[in-house]
Write a protein that holds these residues in place. Sequence first.
Motif, PDB file in Angstrom:
ATOM      1  N   ASP A 163      -3.265  18.382  10.037  1.00 20.81           N
ATOM      2  CA  ASP A 163      -3.443  19.714  10.624  1.00 20.81           C
ATOM      3  C   ASP A 163      -4.901  20.089  10.890  1.00 20.81           C
ATOM      4  O   ASP A 163      -5.207  20.650  11.926  1.00 20.81           O
ATOM      5  N   GLY A 164      -5.814  19.852   9.936  1.00 22.48           N
ATOM      6  CA  GLY A 164      -7.215  20.214  10.158  1.00 22.48           C
ATOM      7  C   GLY A 164      -7.649  21.494   9.486  1.00 22.48           C
ATOM      8  O   GLY A 164      -8.523  22.214   9.988  1.00 22.48           O
ATOM      9  N   HIS A 165      -7.070  21.794   8.307  1.00 23.24           N
ATOM     10  CA  HIS A 165      -7.452  22.997   7.566  1.00 23.24           C
ATOM     11  C   HIS A 165      -8.900  22.904   7.106  1.00 23.24           C
ATOM     12  O   HIS A 165      -9.419  21.826   6.807  1.00 23.24           O
ATOM     13  N   GLN A 166      -9.570  24.051   7.045  1.00 25.10           N
ATOM     14  CA  GLN A 166     -10.980  24.103   6.665  1.00 25.10           C
ATOM     15  C   GLN A 166     -11.224  23.518   5.273  1.00 25.10           C
ATOM     16  O   GLN A 166     -12.291  22.965   4.990  1.00 25.10           O
ATOM     17  N   SER A 167     -10.229  23.609   4.410  1.00 21.88           N
ATOM     18  CA  SER A 167     -10.368  23.071   3.051  1.00 21.88           C
ATOM     19  C   SER A 167     -10.521  21.557   3.039  1.00 21.88           C
ATOM     20  O   SER A 167     -11.024  20.994   2.054  1.00 21.88           O
ATOM     21  N   ASN A 168     -10.122  20.893   4.107  1.00 29.23           N
ATOM     22  CA  ASN A 168     -10.323  19.447   4.189  1.00 29.23           C
ATOM     23  C   ASN A 168     -11.804  19.107   4.144  1.00 29.23           C
ATOM     24  O   ASN A 168     -12.223  18.116   3.537  1.00 29.23           O
ATOM     25  N   LEU A 169     -12.623  19.949   4.798  1.00 26.50           N
ATOM     26  CA  LEU A 169     -14.068  19.766   4.782  1.00 26.50           C
ATOM     27  C   LEU A 169     -14.696  20.351   3.522  1.00 26.50           C
ATOM     28  O   LEU A 169     -15.527  19.709   2.871  1.00 26.50           O
ATOM     29  N   ASP A 170     -14.299  21.566   3.162  1.00 22.71           N
ATOM     30  CA  ASP A 170     -14.964  22.282   2.074  1.00 22.71           C
ATOM     31  C   ASP A 170     -14.630  21.729   0.693  1.00 22.71           C
ATOM     32  O   ASP A 170     -15.479  21.731  -0.202  1.00 22.71           O
ATOM     33  N   ILE A 171     -13.392  21.273   0.502  1.00 24.91           N
ATOM     34  CA  ILE A 171     -12.953  20.826  -0.821  1.00 24.91           C
ATOM     35  C   ILE A 171     -12.718  19.320  -0.863  1.00 24.91           C
ATOM     36  O   ILE A 171     -13.287  18.607  -1.695  1.00 24.91           O
ATOM     37  N   ALA A 172     -11.885  18.815   0.048  1.00 24.66           N
ATOM     38  CA  ALA A 172     -11.464  17.416  -0.045  1.00 24.66           C
ATOM     39  C   ALA A 172     -12.598  16.423   0.186  1.00 24.66           C
ATOM     40  O   ALA A 172     -12.817  15.512  -0.619  1.00 24.66           O
ATOM     41  N   ALA A 173     -13.313  16.578   1.291  1.00 21.63           N
ATOM     42  CA  ALA A 173     -14.311  15.574   1.671  1.00 21.63           C
ATOM     43  C   ALA A 173     -15.397  15.367   0.608  1.00 21.63           C
ATOM     44  O   ALA A 173     -15.721  14.225   0.279  1.00 21.63           O
ATOM     45  N   PRO A 174     -15.985  16.444   0.047  1.00 17.92           N
ATOM     46  CA  PRO A 174     -17.002  16.216  -0.991  1.00 17.92           C
ATOM     47  C   PRO A 174     -16.457  15.494  -2.222  1.00 17.92           C
ATOM     48  O   PRO A 174     -17.149  14.652  -2.808  1.00 17.92           O
ATOM     49  N   LEU A 175     -15.232  15.825  -2.619  1.00 20.44           N
ATOM     50  CA  LEU A 175     -14.629  15.168  -3.781  1.00 20.44           C
ATOM     51  C   LEU A 175     -14.365  13.695  -3.497  1.00 20.44           C
ATOM     52  O   LEU A 175     -14.549  12.835  -4.366  1.00 20.44           O
ATOM     53  N   LEU A 176     -13.937  13.397  -2.288  1.00 17.76           N
ATOM     54  CA  LEU A 176     -13.707  12.011  -1.902  1.00 17.76           C
ATOM     55  C   LEU A 176     -15.028  11.238  -1.859  1.00 17.76           C
ATOM     56  O   LEU A 176     -15.137  10.124  -2.382  1.00 17.76           O
TER      57      LEU A 176
ATOM     58  N   SER B 281       0.835  -1.202   0.000  1.00 15.43           N
ATOM     59  CA  SER B 281       0.000   0.000   0.000  1.00 15.43           C
ATOM     60  C   SER B 281       0.868   1.250   0.000  1.00 15.43           C
ATOM     61  O   SER B 281       2.002   1.243   0.480  1.00 15.43           O
ATOM     62  N   VAL B 282       0.298   2.333  -0.521  1.00 18.40           N
ATOM     63  CA  VAL B 282       0.938   3.644  -0.499  1.00 18.40           C
ATOM     64  C   VAL B 282       0.044   4.586   0.287  1.00 18.40           C
ATOM     65  O   VAL B 282      -1.159   4.695   0.003  1.00 18.40           O
ATOM     66  N   VAL B 283       0.612   5.258   1.285  1.00 23.88           N
ATOM     67  CA  VAL B 283      -0.139   6.215   2.100  1.00 23.88           C
ATOM     68  C   VAL B 283       0.247   7.628   1.664  1.00 23.88           C
ATOM     69  O   VAL B 283       1.411   8.028   1.789  1.00 23.88           O
ATOM     70  N   LEU B 284      -0.707   8.375   1.151  1.00 22.93           N
ATOM     71  CA  LEU B 284      -0.482   9.741   0.680  1.00 22.93           C
ATOM     72  C   LEU B 284      -0.723  10.736   1.808  1.00 22.93           C
ATOM     73  O   LEU B 284      -1.677  10.598   2.566  1.00 22.93           O
ATOM     74  N   MET B 285       0.145  11.725   1.902  1.00 24.98           N
ATOM     75  CA  MET B 285       0.025  12.752   2.940  1.00 24.98           C
ATOM     76  C   MET B 285      -0.278  14.105   2.299  1.00 24.98           C
ATOM     77  O   MET B 285       0.547  14.658   1.575  1.00 24.98           O
ATOM     78  N   TYR B 286      -1.469  14.617   2.579  1.00 23.32           N
ATOM     79  CA  TYR B 286      -1.880  15.946   2.136  1.00 23.32           C
ATOM     80  C   TYR B 286      -1.978  16.890   3.338  1.00 23.32           C
ATOM     81  O   TYR B 286      -1.996  16.457   4.494  1.00 23.32           O
ATOM     82  N   HIS B 287      -2.111  18.173   3.028  1.00 30.90           N
ATOM     83  CA  HIS B 287      -2.362  19.179   4.059  1.00 30.90           C
ATOM     84  C   HIS B 287      -3.558  20.040   3.614  1.00 30.90           C
ATOM     85  O   HIS B 287      -4.654  19.547   3.567  1.00 30.90           O
ATOM     86  N   ALA B 288      -3.322  21.292   3.278  1.00 32.49           N
ATOM     87  CA  ALA B 288      -4.410  22.167   2.845  1.00 32.49           C
ATOM     88  C   ALA B 288      -4.609  22.090   1.336  1.00 32.49           C
ATOM     89  O   ALA B 288      -3.688  21.768   0.583  1.00 32.49           O
ATOM     90  N   LEU B 289      -5.831  22.415   0.900  1.00 29.29           N
ATOM     91  CA  LEU B 289      -6.157  22.568  -0.516  1.00 29.29           C
ATOM     92  C   LEU B 289      -6.614  24.007  -0.759  1.00 29.29           C
ATOM     93  O   LEU B 289      -6.995  24.708   0.176  1.00 29.29           O
ATOM     94  N   TYR B 290      -6.597  24.431  -2.024  1.00 27.85           N
ATOM     95  CA  TYR B 290      -7.080  25.775  -2.352  1.00 27.85           C
ATOM     96  C   TYR B 290      -7.716  25.769  -3.736  1.00 27.85           C
ATOM     97  O   TYR B 290      -7.423  24.917  -4.570  1.00 27.85           O
ATOM     98  N   ARG B 291      -8.621  26.750  -3.963  1.00 23.94           N
ATOM     99  CA  ARG B 291      -9.335  26.862  -5.230  1.00 23.94           C
ATOM    100  C   ARG B 291      -8.701  27.937  -6.113  1.00 23.94           C
ATOM    101  O   ARG B 291      -8.361  29.023  -5.625  1.00 23.94           O
TER     102      ARG B 291
END
Length: 273
Positions: A63-76, A2-12
Amino acid sequence: MSVVLMYHALYRGEDTTAIDQEDLPYAVSEANFIAQLDLLKAKNVGLFDSDSSVPDIIITFDDGHQSNLDIAAPLLQARGMSAYFFITSNFIDQRSGFMSGEQLRRLAQMPGMSIGSHGVTHQFFDDLTVDESRTELVDSRTHLELLTGMSCQSISFPGGRYNEQTLDLLKAAGYRQWFGSEIGTVSEALCFNSPETPSVDIDEQTLLVQQQQNPISRVAVRRNTTLEEFERMTRPDESYFRRHRRRGQIKLLVRRLLGNRLYHGLYKILSAR
């Protein structure tokens, strides 16, 4: 494997105003994140749990950046993918651009989204005393459980820093999985001693209990990660991992020579350029 990917914040678009300067090297645009997820369509993306077959890819956010909820989670969610979100508990309701308690609760209630700890203060564990480390481990977990109403039994170490005393404290503090930043792939059979490994119910999820003492390896996805590089890391291309492990060893040597404070100060200067 397996490969574990590490992300932090996202932006539009090009708007990075919600991301601190020192965090920009690890910030990924929404467009790049979508393209990366599209490359994973043929892969099994999931968690280290007992509810599915061994995942090819595990996605994590620190970290818990707001973009994790606003951008990442819906796409996932739209793609039926799961992820771990490791939250620095003192950032909640306190740090600009990071999730509030209400936002974290919303994320925790989304199917497939697992909430883990990233410490209380984001201090590096190898700088802390035994008592300070125990406080970071226990208090962050307790805070996250109170906010979400769900069990928190996974953690990623801030900056990937830890030492033997950190590892010795983990299980007593209630953790069943722990993630570092050393680059590498993961053998579930070695890491979790599958299939005999017991599992732990975390509400609707059942996380496997980690057997190896060393943290689970990850590979960082950065702002400048190209699709070609992303394909190599997720294939996985062993030559890619060998080369980056050598780089990681050099960085570790420099960090040990300079110490965490000087090393991180140098990183902040370079990231501001």
